[in-house]
Scaffold this motif. Structure first.
Motif, PDB file in Angstrom:
ATOM      1  N   ASN A 116       0.813  -1.225   0.000  1.00  0.00           N
ATOM      2  CA  ASN A 116       0.000   0.000   0.000  1.00  0.00           C
ATOM      3  C   ASN A 116       0.844   1.272   0.000  1.00  0.00           C
ATOM      4  OD1 ASN A 116      -2.536  -1.082  -0.303  1.00  0.00           O
ATOM      5  ND2 ASN A 116      -3.088  -1.008   1.861  1.00  0.00           N
ATOM      6  N   GLY A 117       2.110   1.135  -0.435  1.00  0.00           N
ATOM      7  CA  GLY A 117       2.954   2.298  -0.634  1.00  0.00           C
ATOM      8  C   GLY A 117       2.859   2.792  -2.071  1.00  0.00           C
ATOM      9  N   PRO A 118       3.638   3.824  -2.424  1.00  0.00           N
ATOM     10  CA  PRO A 118       3.564   4.415  -3.774  1.00  0.00           C
ATOM     11  C   PRO A 118       4.279   3.579  -4.836  1.00  0.00           C
ATOM     12  CG  PRO A 118       5.210   5.557  -2.471  1.00  0.00           C
ATOM     13  CD  PRO A 118       4.574   4.563  -1.539  1.00  0.00           C
ATOM     14  N   VAL A 119       3.765   2.392  -5.069  1.00  0.00           N
ATOM     15  CA  VAL A 119       4.415   1.454  -5.998  1.00  0.00           C
ATOM     16  C   VAL A 119       4.422   1.995  -7.432  1.00  0.00           C
ATOM     17  CG1 VAL A 119       3.931  -0.593  -4.607  1.00  0.00           C
ATOM     18  CG2 VAL A 119       2.232   0.188  -6.263  1.00  0.00           C
ATOM     19  N   TRP A 120       3.470   2.888  -7.771  1.00  0.00           N
ATOM     20  CA  TRP A 120       3.399   3.425  -9.126  1.00  0.00           C
ATOM     21  C   TRP A 120       4.602   4.286  -9.478  1.00  0.00           C
ATOM     22  CZ3 TRP A 120       0.537   5.053  -4.953  1.00  0.00           C
ATOM     23  CH2 TRP A 120       0.710   6.376  -4.556  1.00  0.00           C
ATOM     24  N   GLU A 142      -1.873  -2.944  -7.903  1.00  0.00           N
ATOM     25  CA  GLU A 142      -0.666  -2.374  -8.489  1.00  0.00           C
ATOM     26  C   GLU A 142       0.557  -3.020  -7.838  1.00  0.00           C
ATOM     27  OE1 GLU A 142      -0.889   1.904  -8.329  1.00  0.00           O
ATOM     28  OE2 GLU A 142      -3.069   1.910  -8.620  1.00  0.00           O
ATOM     29  N   PHE A 143       1.407  -3.614  -8.667  1.00  0.00           N
ATOM     30  CA  PHE A 143       2.576  -4.354  -8.192  1.00  0.00           C
ATOM     31  C   PHE A 143       3.850  -3.664  -8.679  1.00  0.00           C
ATOM     32  CE2 PHE A 143      -0.854  -7.274  -9.212  1.00  0.00           C
ATOM     33  CZ  PHE A 143      -0.913  -8.180  -8.170  1.00  0.00           C
ATOM     34  N   ASN A 144       4.774  -3.358  -7.755  1.00  0.00           N
ATOM     35  CA  ASN A 144       6.072  -2.934  -8.270  1.00  0.00           C
ATOM     36  C   ASN A 144       6.895  -4.178  -8.607  1.00  0.00           C
ATOM     37  OD1 ASN A 144       7.248  -3.789  -5.832  1.00  0.00           O
ATOM     38  ND2 ASN A 144       7.954  -1.749  -5.228  1.00  0.00           N
ATOM     39  N   CYS A 145       8.086  -3.971  -9.135  1.00  0.00           N
ATOM     40  CA  CYS A 145       8.843  -5.082  -9.712  1.00  0.00           C
ATOM     41  C   CYS A 145       9.451  -6.021  -8.675  1.00  0.00           C
ATOM     42  CB  CYS A 145       9.914  -4.558 -10.657  1.00  0.00           C
ATOM     43  SG  CYS A 145      11.090  -3.437  -9.867  1.00  0.00           S
ATOM     44  N   ILE A 146       9.293  -5.723  -7.382  1.00  0.00           N
ATOM     45  CA  ILE A 146       9.707  -6.683  -6.339  1.00  0.00           C
ATOM     46  C   ILE A 146       8.478  -7.214  -5.592  1.00  0.00           C
ATOM     47  CG2 ILE A 146      12.057  -5.806  -6.067  1.00  0.00           C
ATOM     48  CD1 ILE A 146      11.065  -4.251  -3.572  1.00  0.00           C
ATOM     49  N   GLY A 147       7.308  -7.017  -6.169  1.00  0.00           N
ATOM     50  CA  GLY A 147       6.105  -7.646  -5.634  1.00  0.00           C
ATOM     51  C   GLY A 147       5.384  -6.884  -4.540  1.00  0.00           C
ATOM     52  N   LYS A 148       5.819  -5.673  -4.216  1.00  0.00           N
ATOM     53  CA  LYS A 148       5.044  -4.885  -3.261  1.00  0.00           C
ATOM     54  C   LYS A 148       3.734  -4.460  -3.921  1.00  0.00           C
ATOM     55  CE  LYS A 148       8.238  -5.553  -0.370  1.00  0.00           C
ATOM     56  NZ  LYS A 148       8.033  -6.675   0.593  1.00  0.00           N
ATOM     57  N   LEU A 149       2.659  -4.486  -3.142  1.00  0.00           N
ATOM     58  CA  LEU A 149       1.321  -4.422  -3.723  1.00  0.00           C
ATOM     59  C   LEU A 149       0.475  -3.333  -3.082  1.00  0.00           C
ATOM     60  CD1 LEU A 149      -1.075  -5.624  -5.365  1.00  0.00           C
ATOM     61  CD2 LEU A 149      -1.322  -7.329  -3.535  1.00  0.00           C
ATOM     62  N   LEU A 150      -0.214  -2.599  -3.930  1.00  0.00           N
ATOM     63  CA  LEU A 150      -1.227  -1.631  -3.500  1.00  0.00           C
ATOM     64  C   LEU A 150      -2.581  -2.126  -4.000  1.00  0.00           C
ATOM     65  CD1 LEU A 150      -2.276   1.276  -2.631  1.00  0.00           C
ATOM     66  CD2 LEU A 150      -1.731   1.964  -4.981  1.00  0.00           C
ATOM     67  N   ILE A 151      -3.567  -2.185  -3.091  1.00  0.00           N
ATOM     68  CA  ILE A 151      -4.933  -2.536  -3.483  1.00  0.00           C
ATOM     69  C   ILE A 151      -5.878  -1.483  -2.920  1.00  0.00           C
ATOM     70  CG2 ILE A 151      -6.800  -4.223  -3.365  1.00  0.00           C
ATOM     71  CD1 ILE A 151      -4.790  -6.414  -2.909  1.00  0.00           C
ATOM     72  N   GLU A 152      -6.755  -0.988  -3.806  1.00  0.00           N
ATOM     73  CA  GLU A 152      -7.823  -0.080  -3.397  1.00  0.00           C
ATOM     74  C   GLU A 152      -9.118  -0.512  -4.071  1.00  0.00           C
ATOM     75  OE1 GLU A 152      -5.638   4.241  -2.985  1.00  0.00           O
ATOM     76  OE2 GLU A 152      -6.125   3.500  -4.989  1.00  0.00           O
ATOM     77  N   SER A 153     -10.228  -0.047  -3.493  1.00  0.00           N
ATOM     78  CA  SER A 153     -11.532  -0.272  -4.102  1.00  0.00           C
ATOM     79  C   SER A 153     -12.359   0.994  -3.970  1.00  0.00           C
ATOM     80  CB  SER A 153     -12.257  -1.436  -3.432  1.00  0.00           C
ATOM     81  OG  SER A 153     -13.526  -1.649  -4.024  1.00  0.00           O
ATOM     82  N   ARG A 159     -11.537   6.218  -2.937  1.00  0.00           N
ATOM     83  CA  ARG A 159     -10.915   4.910  -2.870  1.00  0.00           C
ATOM     84  C   ARG A 159     -10.693   4.483  -1.424  1.00  0.00           C
ATOM     85  NH1 ARG A 159     -11.916   2.678  -6.943  1.00  0.00           N
ATOM     86  NH2 ARG A 159     -10.073   1.342  -7.019  1.00  0.00           N
ATOM     87  N   THR A 160     -10.784   3.182  -1.175  1.00  0.00           N
ATOM     88  CA  THR A 160     -10.546   2.597   0.149  1.00  0.00           C
ATOM     89  C   THR A 160      -9.414   1.586   0.037  1.00  0.00           C
ATOM     90  OG1 THR A 160     -12.871   2.817   0.763  1.00  0.00           O
ATOM     91  CG2 THR A 160     -11.544   1.264   2.045  1.00  0.00           C
ATOM     92  N   PHE A 161      -8.418   1.712   0.902  1.00  0.00           N
ATOM     93  CA  PHE A 161      -7.309   0.755   0.894  1.00  0.00           C
ATOM     94  C   PHE A 161      -7.763  -0.605   1.404  1.00  0.00           C
ATOM     95  CE2 PHE A 161      -4.647   4.649   1.127  1.00  0.00           C
ATOM     96  CZ  PHE A 161      -3.762   4.362   0.098  1.00  0.00           C
ATOM     97  N   ALA A 162      -7.204  -1.656   0.822  1.00  0.00           N
ATOM     98  CA  ALA A 162      -7.390  -2.996   1.368  1.00  0.00           C
ATOM     99  C   ALA A 162      -6.617  -3.135   2.671  1.00  0.00           C
ATOM    100  CB  ALA A 162      -6.906  -4.034   0.369  1.00  0.00           C
TER     101      ALA A 162
END
Length: 257
Positions: A116-120, A142-153, A159-162
């Protein structure tokens, strides 16, 4: 008085008509091509009869089942012309969605070290999906290239964070490992795979996707790379880079009718 060569005049007129017809047909074809470029993409998502918990196995399983790659190649904004070579494969099972991305780009960055960090801002691949056409809620993964993940809905701008449990249940594998690093100049090849259980869609209750058609899009970005870029699978007709654009999502058909 000189006689007119009517045959010559007729041939000249015919050539002019042929040239005009050629240019009219060419303009029509170019117009149709441009229109086709803007149409939303569609694909059929194959079902795999398995329960795959280890995401590192996804590339091999997809190879064995001959799953097709799909290009993420739409450069929607002329101010950001760089287009890395990005493709993805997708399948589903009774337990969730399986994703595999392959990327070749001229540099790679992975500074975000937490979910849930700024992976973009890093080298990032993204999957947006609207699982239910009866409402406007969609999810961005949204996945950065080491697999850190941001999910929102939610909806655009709301938007709401997972939560941590939702994030932890999405299993990820990256060919670059899991440790953050500064930007590395390339060219660089990397892959990312993920197992996305249906519980990831925390504002919905999804038990299966068989026969459903849902809206979705896939992206590659790198906001803080030396060469920022923003490309999509299904095209986006907006003036400025914006991925939160569900009106431009393409379509995924899960299984066959």
């Amino acid at each position: 008085m000189a006689r007119k060569d009517h045959r010559k005049e007729g041939m000249t007129l015919l050539r002019k008509k042929q040239k005009l017809s050629f240019w009219v047909n060419l303009i029509c074809l170019l117009g149709l091509h441009a229109e086709a470029q803007q149409l939303p993409k569609k694909l059929i998502v194959d079902k795999l009869d398995l329960h795959l918990a280890d995401p590192s196995m996804i590339p091999r399983v997809f190879d064995e089942t001959h799953l097709e790659y799909h290009q993420i190649s739409n450069v929607n904004w002329p101010d950001y012309p760089y287009r890395p070579d990005v493709k993805f494969r997708i399948a589903y099972s009774d337990f969730g969605i399986l994703l595999h991305f392959k990327v070749v780009e001229q540099s790679v960055r992975a500074k975000t070290s937490l979910d849930n960090g700024p992976v973009w801002e890093d080298s990032c691949v993204e999957f947006f999906i609207q699982p239910d056409s009866s409402n406007d809620l969609y999810y961005n993964l949204e996945f950065n290239c080491i697999g850190k993940l941001l999910i929102e809905s939610g909806t655009p701008g709301n938007r709401t964070f997972a939560g941590p449990n939702v994030l932890a249940n999405v299993k990820r594998w990256s060919s670059l490992g899991t440790q953050p690093f500064e930007e590395r100049k390339g060219p660089v090849n990397w892959e990312l795979a993920a197992v996305i259980p249906y519980s990831t869609f925390f504002k919905h209750t999804i038990e299966r996707l068989d026969g459903k058609v849902v809206k979705a899009n896939f992206y590659k970005c790198g906001d803080k790379l030396a060469v920022p870029h923003f490309i999509s699978w299904s095209p986006i007709a907006l003036q400025e880079p914006q991925f939160h654009a569900p009106s431009f999502f393409g379509y995924l058909q899960f299984g066959y009718d």
